[in-house]
Write an enzyme that holds these catalytic residues in place. Structure first.
Site, PDB file in Angstrom:
ATOM      1  N   HIS A 117       0.844  -1.204   0.000  1.00 34.30           N
ATOM      2  CA  HIS A 117       0.000   0.000   0.000  1.00 34.30           C
ATOM      3  C   HIS A 117       0.877   1.250   0.000  1.00 34.30           C
ATOM      4  O   HIS A 117       0.557   2.246  -0.649  1.00 34.30           O
ATOM      5  CB  HIS A 117      -0.898   0.020   1.236  1.00 34.30           C
ATOM      6  N   ASP A 124      -7.450  -2.402  -1.670  1.00 39.63           N
ATOM      7  CA  ASP A 124      -8.418  -3.159  -0.896  1.00 39.63           C
ATOM      8  C   ASP A 124      -9.768  -2.884  -1.535  1.00 39.63           C
ATOM      9  O   ASP A 124     -10.188  -1.714  -1.594  1.00 39.63           O
ATOM     10  CB  ASP A 124      -8.413  -2.704   0.563  1.00 39.63           C
ATOM     11  N   GLU A 181      -6.558 -12.029   3.324  1.00 41.28           N
ATOM     12  CA  GLU A 181      -7.591 -10.983   3.320  1.00 41.28           C
ATOM     13  C   GLU A 181      -8.285 -11.004   1.969  1.00 41.28           C
ATOM     14  O   GLU A 181      -7.652 -10.725   0.951  1.00 41.28           O
ATOM     15  CB  GLU A 181      -6.963  -9.593   3.538  1.00 41.28           C
ATOM     16  N   HIS A 184      -7.786  -7.770  -0.272  1.00 38.91           N
ATOM     17  CA  HIS A 184      -6.475  -7.196  -0.599  1.00 38.91           C
ATOM     18  C   HIS A 184      -5.864  -7.804  -1.868  1.00 38.91           C
ATOM     19  O   HIS A 184      -5.789  -9.021  -2.012  1.00 38.91           O
ATOM     20  CB  HIS A 184      -5.518  -7.401   0.585  1.00 38.91           C
TER      21      HIS A 184
HETATM   22 ZN   LIG Z   1      -4.700  -4.080   1.876  1.00 33.87          ZN
END
Ligand SMILES: [Zn+2]
Length: 202
Positions: A117, A124, A181, A184
């Site tokens: 990021h 995301d 995740e 992500h």
């Molecule tokens: Zn992320």
């Protein structure tokens, strides 16, 4: 509100009050004009840190990652859906701010190491219907429970298929998924350094 702008690389804020041209290594996705849903909890207090981390919500990415996200968004819209952007480029100073509030490496990357990021190479995202209503993804963004794992065992059939659809759209556009995740995705076809660039706010 971010207005559509003739120059892809500039953001026009609040009518004509301020036109900011970004450094050329950054692209700002104009979510409304480009058919995305921008729902950025870090620009508000409704996130796991319970603090407002960003001064305002902006989706900045490195050019190659921005092109890939645009391609995924186009495919989503062709199928009757919209991609929801929860987070994208996260300036290193903001990473520090998050880490100061929640100094736990399970949830927040160590600012000393940084994350994708912080390089402008991770997003995301979730999926919404054409009206912008988030689909049932079997968990919420930044819910750091076992539900975050893409292969969480207790998912319903629809929840699993929604995650699979999001993954197919993103990987089809060049992103790599992250098993831990469901929201992500990394763009690894080009590398960029960690960045401290702060986007302008009204
Ligand atoms: Zn992320």
């Amino acid at each position: 509100m971010v207005k559509a702008s003739a120059a892809k690389n500039s953001i026009q804020l609040e009518e004509d009050s301020l036109v900011v041209t970004l450094p050329e290594e950054w692209i700002a996705i104009d979510a409304a004009a480009e058919g995305f849903v921008l729902d950025m909890p870090y620009a508000d207090t409704a996130n796991f840190t319970h603090r407002k981390i960003y001064d305002c919500a902006r989706c900045l990415l490195r050019p190659e990652a921005a092109m890939a996200l645009r391609a995924a968004g186009k495919q989503a819209r062709a199928a009757g859906f919209r991609i929801v952007i929860f987070d994208a480029y996260r300036p290193l100073p903001y990473q520090q701010k998050m880490y100061d509030v929640v100094p736990d490496k399970r949830y927040v990357a160590d600012p000393a190491k940084g994350s994708m990021h912080n390089r402008g190479l991770a997003v995301d995202v979730g999926l919404a219907d054409s009206s912008g209503k988030l689909l049932d993804m079997g968990g919420h963004f930044d819910d750091f429970s076992e539900r975050a794992a893409y292969h969480y065992a207790a998912l319903g059939k629809l929840q699993h298929s929604n995650r699979a659809m999001l993954r197919a759209l993103m990987t089809g556009a060049g992103f790599e998924p992250y098993e831990g995740e469901w929201w992500h995705f990394n763009y690894r076809k080009k590398d960029y350094p960690l960045s401290v660039y702060l986007w302008p706010c009204p």
